[in-house]
Design a protein around this motif. Structure first.
Motif, short mmCIF file in Angstrom:
data_model
loop_
_atom_site.label_atom_id
_atom_site.label_comp_id
_atom_site.label_asym_id
_atom_site.label_seq_id
_atom_site.Cartn_x
_atom_site.Cartn_y
_atom_site.Cartn_z
N LEU A 45 0.82 -1.21 0.00
CA LEU A 45 0.00 0.00 0.00
C LEU A 45 0.86 1.26 0.00
CD1 LEU A 45 -2.75 -1.13 2.54
CD2 LEU A 45 -3.12 -0.59 0.12
N TRP A 46 1.95 1.26 0.76
CA TRP A 46 2.84 2.43 0.76
C TRP A 46 3.47 2.63 -0.63
CZ3 TRP A 46 2.17 6.02 3.97
CH2 TRP A 46 1.92 5.80 5.31
N TYR A 47 3.95 1.56 -1.24
CA TYR A 47 4.53 1.69 -2.57
C TYR A 47 3.48 2.22 -3.55
CZ TYR A 47 8.05 -1.51 -0.60
OH TYR A 47 9.00 -2.10 0.19
N TRP A 48 2.29 1.69 -3.48
CA TRP A 48 1.20 2.07 -4.37
C TRP A 48 0.78 3.52 -4.15
CZ3 TRP A 48 -4.30 2.43 -3.07
CH2 TRP A 48 -5.16 2.43 -4.18
N GLU A 49 0.76 3.94 -2.89
CA GLU A 49 0.32 5.30 -2.56
C GLU A 49 1.35 6.36 -2.91
OE1 GLU A 49 -2.39 6.51 -1.71
OE2 GLU A 49 -3.61 4.99 -0.75
N TRP A 50 2.65 6.03 -2.83
CA TRP A 50 3.67 7.04 -2.98
C TRP A 50 4.34 7.06 -4.35
CZ3 TRP A 50 4.09 11.10 -0.05
CH2 TRP A 50 3.64 11.05 1.27
N ASP A 51 4.32 5.99 -5.09
CA ASP A 51 4.96 5.98 -6.39
C ASP A 51 4.31 7.00 -7.31
OD1 ASP A 51 6.57 5.27 -8.55
OD2 ASP A 51 5.22 3.65 -9.18
N ARG A 52 5.07 8.01 -7.70
CA ARG A 52 4.61 9.08 -8.59
C ARG A 52 3.32 9.73 -8.11
NH1 ARG A 52 3.58 7.08 -13.93
NH2 ARG A 52 3.65 4.94 -13.17
N GLY A 53 3.18 9.86 -6.80
CA GLY A 53 2.06 10.62 -6.25
C GLY A 53 0.78 9.85 -6.05
N GLY A 54 0.78 8.53 -6.26
CA GLY A 54 -0.43 7.75 -6.04
C GLY A 54 -1.15 7.43 -7.33
N PRO A 55 -2.21 6.61 -7.27
CA PRO A 55 -2.87 6.13 -8.48
C PRO A 55 -3.48 7.22 -9.35
CG PRO A 55 -4.11 5.53 -6.50
CD PRO A 55 -2.78 6.01 -6.05
N ALA A 56 -4.11 8.23 -8.74
CA ALA A 56 -4.72 9.29 -9.53
C ALA A 56 -3.67 10.13 -10.25
CB ALA A 56 -5.58 10.18 -8.64
N ALA A 57 -2.57 10.45 -9.55
CA ALA A 57 -1.50 11.23 -10.17
C ALA A 57 -0.80 10.44 -11.26
CB ALA A 57 -0.49 11.67 -9.10
N ARG A 58 -0.67 9.11 -11.08
CA ARG A 58 -0.07 8.29 -12.13
C ARG A 58 -0.93 8.29 -13.39
NH1 ARG A 58 1.24 4.98 -7.71
NH2 ARG A 58 -0.58 3.64 -8.02
N ALA A 59 -2.26 8.21 -13.19
CA ALA A 59 -3.16 8.23 -14.34
C ALA A 59 -3.07 9.55 -15.10
CB ALA A 59 -4.59 7.97 -13.89
N ALA A 60 -2.80 10.64 -14.38
CA ALA A 60 -2.69 11.95 -15.01
C ALA A 60 -1.31 12.19 -15.61
CB ALA A 60 -3.00 13.05 -13.99
N GLY A 61 -0.34 11.34 -15.30
CA GLY A 61 1.01 11.51 -15.84
C GLY A 61 1.70 12.76 -15.35
N GLU A 62 1.51 13.08 -14.07
CA GLU A 62 2.01 14.35 -13.54
C GLU A 62 3.51 14.36 -13.29
OE1 GLU A 62 -0.15 15.08 -9.98
OE2 GLU A 62 -1.91 15.86 -11.01
N HIS A 63 4.07 13.25 -12.82
CA HIS A 63 5.46 13.26 -12.36
C HIS A 63 6.43 12.95 -13.49
CE1 HIS A 63 4.88 13.23 -7.80
NE2 HIS A 63 3.69 13.42 -8.33
#
Length: 242
Positions: free
Chosen positions: A147-165
């Motif tokens: 859960l920590w890896y999932w929450e913090w990698d590139r800002g979390g699932p929503a931020a990953r979907a947006a391609g923010e990082h």
């Protein structure tokens, strides 16, 4: 962010990962948010494992932290009932991180208490019961770090979907080589669960490499907790059997 260096044919250099027509790597592309069910199933499993543990290994009262975790799950569904995690919100982020922290706190307490019992040769006198308790703590540790890896990698699932990082915290094989995954591939919770499981069993990264400092520190901490738990539980169980 600099674009991947082109080859003589005008294509991204080998190892640049899947790119779009603009030359952006996969982790900078906007994708559809992942479904929440795998993460929620893992959370409910962690809650069940905490309830399985003997009361002496948990925060008193025994039901307090599991009840808090279920309350946070209900709040997450209430504020974001959609099945896909594509909504970026400070409130949702806070609730999600709080849920992960509550699971980690509960399991950390159990792990410390179990280790103290093992060092003082107290606790469960039965080897089978000891292995069951140690296995529950170990499995919850895997879920908590996933859960920590999932929450913090590139800002979390929503931020990953947006391609923010601009840069990933974990480098998955699908992000390194063209042609082995769809162009819009994004790691989901099961990918992070696999990373946590292999790190807990091999005590080191396997096919997915941590890139950022926090990712490396988390993997070190998880390996240390897993190694200590496994060694002490197995040693105590063998001692009881003898």
């Amino acid at each position: 962010m600099n674009d991947p260096a082109p080859t003589s044919a005008g294509k991204p250099a080998p190892g640049a990962g899947t790119t779009d027509s603009a030359g952006l790597p996969a982790w900078r592309q906007q994708t559809e948010g992942e479904q929440r069910w795998a993460a929620m199933a893992a959370v409910l499993t962690a809650v069940a494992l905490q309830l399985f543990l003997p009361a002496r290994l948990t925060v008193r009262p025994h039901w307090l932290l599991p009840a808090l975790e279920l309350l946070l799950v209900a709040a997450l569904f209430a504020f974001h009932p959609h099945r896909r995690l594509d909504r970026r919100s400070r409130l949702l982020r806070t609730l999600s991180i709080s849920l992960t922290a509550a699971i980690s706190l509960a399991n950390g307490w159990s792990a410390v208490t179990l280790v103290r019992e093992l060092l003082h040769s107290t606790g469960a006198p039965n080897a089978l019961a000891l292995l069951g308790t140690g296995g529950a703590v170990w499995a919850t540790n895997v879920i908590a770090f996933a859960l920590w890896y999932w929450e913090w990698d590139r800002g979390g699932p929503a931020a990953r979907a947006a391609g923010e990082h601009a840069y990933p915290d974990f480098l998955f094989p699908q992000m390194q080589t063209d042609g082995i995954a769809p162009p819009d591939w994004e790691p989901g919770f099961l990918d992070y669960l696999y990373v946590a499981f292999t790190n807990a069993t091999a005590f080191s990264p396997t096919d997915t490499m941590p890139l950022s400092a926090w990712a490396k520190l988390l993997m070190i901490l998880q390996s240390a907790v897993s190694l200590l738990t496994v060694l002490l539980v197995v040693a105590r169980a063998v001692n009881i059997l003898q």
